[in-house]
Write an enzyme that holds these catalytic residues in place. Structure first.
Site, PDB file in Angstrom:
ATOM      1  N   ARG A  55      24.393  57.048 -71.585  1.00  0.00           N
ATOM      2  CA  ARG A  55      24.923  56.570 -70.306  1.00  0.00           C
ATOM      3  C   ARG A  55      26.307  55.956 -70.509  1.00  0.00           C
ATOM      4  O   ARG A  55      26.625  55.434 -71.565  1.00  0.00           O
ATOM      5  CB  ARG A  55      23.988  55.524 -69.699  1.00  0.00           C
ATOM      6  CG  ARG A  55      22.677  56.056 -69.180  1.00  0.00           C
ATOM      7  CD  ARG A  55      21.892  54.970 -68.456  1.00  0.00           C
ATOM      8  NE  ARG A  55      21.628  53.812 -69.305  1.00  0.00           N
ATOM      9  CZ  ARG A  55      22.303  52.668 -69.251  1.00  0.00           C
ATOM     10  NH1 ARG A  55      23.282  52.504 -68.378  1.00  0.00           N
ATOM     11  NH2 ARG A  55      22.001  51.666 -70.058  1.00  0.00           N
ATOM     12  N   LYS A 193      18.669  57.791 -64.005  1.00  0.00           N
ATOM     13  CA  LYS A 193      18.898  56.364 -63.782  1.00  0.00           C
ATOM     14  C   LYS A 193      19.563  56.086 -62.433  1.00  0.00           C
ATOM     15  O   LYS A 193      19.365  55.014 -61.841  1.00  0.00           O
ATOM     16  CB  LYS A 193      19.733  55.789 -64.919  1.00  0.00           C
ATOM     17  CG  LYS A 193      18.976  55.697 -66.241  1.00  0.00           C
ATOM     18  CD  LYS A 193      17.706  54.869 -66.122  1.00  0.00           C
ATOM     19  CE  LYS A 193      17.025  54.685 -67.463  1.00  0.00           C
ATOM     20  NZ  LYS A 193      15.710  53.992 -67.329  1.00  0.00           N
ATOM     21  N   HIS A 212      11.598  48.504 -64.693  1.00  0.00           N
ATOM     22  CA  HIS A 212      11.973  49.368 -65.817  1.00  0.00           C
ATOM     23  C   HIS A 212      10.904  49.172 -66.891  1.00  0.00           C
ATOM     24  O   HIS A 212      11.034  48.359 -67.788  1.00  0.00           O
ATOM     25  CB  HIS A 212      13.355  48.953 -66.331  1.00  0.00           C
ATOM     26  CG  HIS A 212      13.888  49.868 -67.398  1.00  0.00           C
ATOM     27  ND1 HIS A 212      14.707  49.421 -68.403  1.00  0.00           N
ATOM     28  CD2 HIS A 212      13.723  51.195 -67.619  1.00  0.00           C
ATOM     29  CE1 HIS A 212      15.036  50.429 -69.191  1.00  0.00           C
ATOM     30  NE2 HIS A 212      14.445  51.516 -68.739  1.00  0.00           N
ATOM     31  N   SER A 230      15.918  50.779 -73.545  1.00  0.00           N
ATOM     32  CA  SER A 230      15.820  51.964 -74.390  1.00  0.00           C
ATOM     33  C   SER A 230      15.816  51.565 -75.863  1.00  0.00           C
ATOM     34  O   SER A 230      16.602  50.712 -76.288  1.00  0.00           O
ATOM     35  CB  SER A 230      16.991  52.905 -74.125  1.00  0.00           C
ATOM     36  OG  SER A 230      16.917  53.427 -72.826  1.00  0.00           O
ATOM     37  N   LYS A 234       9.047  51.663 -75.310  1.00  0.00           N
ATOM     38  CA  LYS A 234       8.258  51.839 -74.085  1.00  0.00           C
ATOM     39  C   LYS A 234       7.507  53.165 -74.075  1.00  0.00           C
ATOM     40  O   LYS A 234       6.308  53.221 -73.823  1.00  0.00           O
ATOM     41  CB  LYS A 234       9.152  51.786 -72.842  1.00  0.00           C
ATOM     42  CG  LYS A 234       9.718  50.451 -72.513  1.00  0.00           C
ATOM     43  CD  LYS A 234      10.300  50.402 -71.111  1.00  0.00           C
ATOM     44  CE  LYS A 234      11.093  51.608 -70.711  1.00  0.00           C
ATOM     45  NZ  LYS A 234      12.235  51.909 -71.577  1.00  0.00           N
ATOM     46  N   THR A 235       8.244  54.238 -74.329  1.00  0.00           N
ATOM     47  CA  THR A 235       7.636  55.570 -74.276  1.00  0.00           C
ATOM     48  C   THR A 235       6.607  55.744 -75.386  1.00  0.00           C
ATOM     49  O   THR A 235       5.489  56.207 -75.152  1.00  0.00           O
ATOM     50  CB  THR A 235       8.726  56.648 -74.392  1.00  0.00           C
ATOM     51  OG1 THR A 235       9.629  56.505 -73.297  1.00  0.00           O
ATOM     52  CG2 THR A 235       8.122  58.042 -74.349  1.00  0.00           C
ATOM     53  N   ASP A 249       8.558  55.070 -67.994  1.00  0.00           N
ATOM     54  CA  ASP A 249       9.842  54.377 -67.861  1.00  0.00           C
ATOM     55  C   ASP A 249      10.059  53.597 -66.566  1.00  0.00           C
ATOM     56  O   ASP A 249      10.681  52.544 -66.594  1.00  0.00           O
ATOM     57  CB  ASP A 249      10.979  55.393 -68.014  1.00  0.00           C
ATOM     58  CG  ASP A 249      12.318  54.747 -68.318  1.00  0.00           C
ATOM     59  OD1 ASP A 249      12.350  53.827 -69.153  1.00  0.00           O
ATOM     60  OD2 ASP A 249      13.322  55.155 -67.726  1.00  0.00           O
ATOM     61  N   ARG A 314      16.996  63.321 -77.274  1.00  0.00           N
ATOM     62  CA  ARG A 314      15.969  63.133 -76.243  1.00  0.00           C
ATOM     63  C   ARG A 314      15.187  64.406 -75.984  1.00  0.00           C
ATOM     64  O   ARG A 314      15.650  65.518 -76.263  1.00  0.00           O
ATOM     65  CB  ARG A 314      16.630  62.720 -74.926  1.00  0.00           C
ATOM     66  CG  ARG A 314      17.320  61.366 -74.950  1.00  0.00           C
ATOM     67  CD  ARG A 314      16.378  60.255 -74.601  1.00  0.00           C
ATOM     68  NE  ARG A 314      17.020  58.950 -74.597  1.00  0.00           N
ATOM     69  CZ  ARG A 314      16.434  57.851 -74.145  1.00  0.00           C
ATOM     70  NH1 ARG A 314      15.214  57.910 -73.648  1.00  0.00           N
ATOM     71  NH2 ARG A 314      17.067  56.706 -74.183  1.00  0.00           N
TER      72      ARG A 314
END
Length: 523
Positions: A55, A193, A212, A230, A234-235, A249, A314
Site C-alpha cells: 500500500r 482496503k 480490522h 499486517s 491475523k490470517t 481480515d 501474497r
C-alpha cells in the site's frame, strides 16, 4: 472541466469493450491471453505489481466536501479537492474509450441486513479475479442498483503538479458520488482496503463496529476475533484446523453478532510451508491469485522464500478454499478478543490478560512493529501505533470506534488478551521470532478455557496479567525477561517501549477518561 454525472454508468457508456460478469475460468483465460501473469505449478495465476508492492498511504485521499467535512477525521485522513477527483476521473474515463474493462457487481458484508453492493470496474482481468475471490459473489448477477462503485486503472497516471497529488499513484474515495477511483498502482490490496474504508465510514454511523480483525468460532459456538496489523498473524492464527474460520481480515460487530465483510482471504506468502501453515499453503491452487511470488522460469514452481520483489508476497483465495470455513460467514457475539502485536523490542509477554480499561488502552494504542513489505519503504520492523490496529482505514474519529468497542465488551462480557507474535530473547536482529507452535498453544489454551484456573501475575512494567503456566509452552517463555541473557538490556529496551506508549496516548488527553489512559505501561 467535465460536468456530466460522475458514475459507473457514465464511464461504461464510453468504454470501448465491456467484459461483464465473467466466470473464474474466463478471467483466468483472459489474464493469460493478456500476458498479465503466469500460471504457477499449483494452478494459481501469479501476477507482478511492479513499483508498488504494498500500500502507498501517502497516495490515499478522501474528497473533502461539505457533506463529509465535519464527519471525516482529517487528522488521519488526507483530503483532496473535488477538482482533483474530477480531473483524475476524466483521465480514467478517457482511458476506457480505447480499452477493454472488466465489470461485475459484488457484495461486501456477509450479513444481508448490512451488505453493500459494489460495482467493480477494472483494467486487468487478474485484478477482477482478485475481487471475485475477495468479495462476495452473488450466484445470479443482481438486478438492484449498486451502492458504491470501484474503478481501478493502473495504467492511468496522475501528474502530481497538475492533479495536486503526491505521485503518479492515487486512491481517492468520494462519498458524495459513492465512488473509489484508483490509478498508477497495480497492488491489489489498494482495492480491498479502499472498500474496507468505505465500510468503516458507513457501519459505525449505524451503530455497528467495523474491525480490522480476523475471526473464527469453536465447536462450542463461541467465537473469537483477532485484531492486528499486517504481519502480526491475523490470517495465520485464524486459520486454525480445530476451529471454523469466519474471515481473515475485516469484520463487523452488529446487534446480531459478528460477520465477515469479505468473501475471501489475502494471506502473506513469505516463507510459506505446508508444515507451518497447511490451510494457506493448500489454498494456492486453481482460482487463487499469487502476487509477487517468484516462480521457477521453467517448472513454474513457487519459491516462497525468494523476496527479490518484496517481503509482502501474497495469495488471494475464496473462503471456500479453507476446509473449515463456515458459510455464511457469521457467528454470535465473541467470547474473546485477541489483540495481536509483533513486538520488535522483544519485551512484551507472549500472552497476557487485560481488564476492560486496559483493553481500551491497548485498542487506542494499537501497538505493533510494521514488518518489511507491507508498505513502501519498510525494510525492517519499525515500532508503530495505529488506533484499532487499523487507523489508516478509519475515516471517522478513532474515538468513535473505541467507544463502540467499549460498549460491546461491556454488553457481552467479552474476555480480552494481548498476544505478542514478535520477538523473544532479545530485540529484532538479536532475539528470535516467537515460534508459531507456542502462539497457537497459548491461543488454544485461552479460547478453550485452559487458562481460567491457572495463576496470573501482574507484570511489573507492562501491568498486564501473565499466566504462570500454559500447556505445551515452556514456562520461561511466558515471562520475557527470563528469555534474555542480558537482564539489564531487557530493562533498557522495556523503558524505550514504555516511553513510546506514554508519548502516544498523550494525544487522547482530555478526550478519553484518565482512568483508561493511566492503565498503560510504567517503569
Amino acid at each position: 472541466m467535465y460536468n456530466k454525472d460522475f458514475s459507473a454508468e457514465d464511464i461504461l457508456s464510453v468504454t470501448r469493450t465491456i467484459a461483464r460478469d465473467l466466470t473464474v475460468p474466463e478471467l483466468f483465460e483472459e489474464a493469460i491471453i493478456n500476458r498479465e501473469g503466469m500460471l504457477s505449478k499449483r494452478g494459481a495465476i501469479c501476477i507482478y505489481t511492479g513499483k508498488y508492492t504494498g500500500r502507498s498511504p501517502k497516495d490515499r485521499f478522501i474528497v473533502d466536501t461539505p457533506s463529509v467535512h465535519n464527519i471525516v477525521s482529517w487528522t488521519n485522513n488526507a483530503p483532496c479537492t473535488e477538482d482533483t477527483f474530477k480531473r483524475l476521473y476524466c483521465k480514467i474515463r478517457n482511458f476506457t474509450k480505447n480499452h477493454k474493462m472488466y465489470v461485475s457487481d459484488n457484495f461486501v458484508g456477509a450479513d444481508p441486513e448490512h451488505q453493500l453492493q459494489v460495482k467493480c470496474i477494472t483494467e486487468y482481468a487478474a485484478q477482477h479475479l482478485f475481487l471475485k475471490e475477495l468479495f462476495i459473489n452473488p450466484e445470479i448477477p443482481p438486478t438492484t442498483p449498486h451502492d458504491f462503485t470501484l474503478v481501478c486503472c493502473p495504467s492511468v497516471l496522475a501528474d502530481p503538479l497538475e492533479d495536486s497529488v503526491h505521485s503518479e499513484a492515487f486512491v481517492i474515495i468520494n462519498f458524495d458520488y459513492k465512488m473509489v477511483i484508483i490509478g498508477g498502482t497495480k497492488y491489489c490490496g489498494e482495492m480491498k482496503k479502499a472498500i474496507f474504508s468505505v465500510m468503516n465510514y458507513i457501519l459505525p454511523q449505524k451503530g455497528i463496529l467495523s474491525m480490522h480483525c480476523s475471526a473464527n468460532v469453536g465447536k462450542d459456538g463461541k467465537s473469537a476475533i483477532f485484531f492486528g496489523l499486517s504481519g502480526t498473524g491475523k490470517t495465520t492464527l485464524s486459520a486454525d484446523p480445530h476451529r471454523e474460520l469466519i474471515g481473515d481480515d475485516e469484520h463487523g460487530w452488529s446487534e446480531n453478532g459478528i460477520f465477515n465483510i469479505e468473501g475471501g482471504c489475502y494471506a502473506k506468502c513469505i516463507h510459506l510451508t505446508e508444515d507451518t501453515e497447511p490451510e494457506i499453503y493448500r489454498a494456492v491452487k486453481y482460482g487463487s491469485v499469487l502476487e509477487n511470488v517468484v516462480l521457477d522460469p521453467r517448472t513454474r514452481k513457487e519459491d516462497y522464500d525468494d523476496a527479490r520483489y518484496t517481503e509482502n508476497t501474497r495469495v488471494a483465495y475464496p473462503l471456500s478454499y479453507i476446509p473449515n470455513a463456515i458459510h455464511p460467514s457469521m457467528a454470535g457475539h465473541p467470547n474473546a478478543i485477541i489483540f495481536l502485536t509483533a513486538d520488535a523490542f522483544g519485551v512484551l509477554p507472549p500472552i497476557s490478560r487485560l481488564n476492560p480499561k486496559q483493553a481500551m488502552y491497548h485498542f487506542l494504542s494499537g501497538y505493533t512493529s510494521k514488518v518489511a513489505g507491507t508498505e513502501r519503504g519498510i525494510v525492517e520492523p519499525q515500532a508503530t501505533f495505529s488506533i484499532g490496529f487499523g487507523e489508516p482505514f478509519l475515516p471517522l474519529s478513532p474515538l468513535k470506534y473505541a467507544r463502540l468497542l467499549e460498549k460491546k465488551i461491556q454488553e457481552h462480557n467479552t474476555k480480552v488478551y494481548l498476544v505478542n507474535t514478535g520477538w523473544t530473547g532479545g530485540p529484532y536482529g538479536i532475539g528470535s521470532r516467537m515460534k508459531l507452535k507456542y502462539t497457537r498453544a497459548m491461543l488454544s489454551a485461552a479460547l478453550d478455557g485452559k487458562l481460567d484456573n491457572v495463576g496470573w501475575v501482574a507484570d511489573s512494567i507492562f501491568r498486564v496479567e501473565v499466566p504462570d503456566f500454559c500447556p505445551e509452552v515452556p514456562i520461561d517463555i511466558l515471562k520475557p525477561i527470563n528469555t534474555w541473557a542480558d537482564k539489564a538490556a531487557y530493562k533498557r529496551q522495556a523503558a524505550k517501549l514504555v516511553d513510546l506508549f506514554a508519548k502516544n496516548v498523550r494525544k487522547f488527553k482530555g478526550e478519553m477518561d484518565d482512568d483508561i489512559l493511566s492503565t498503560g505501561p510504567k517503569m
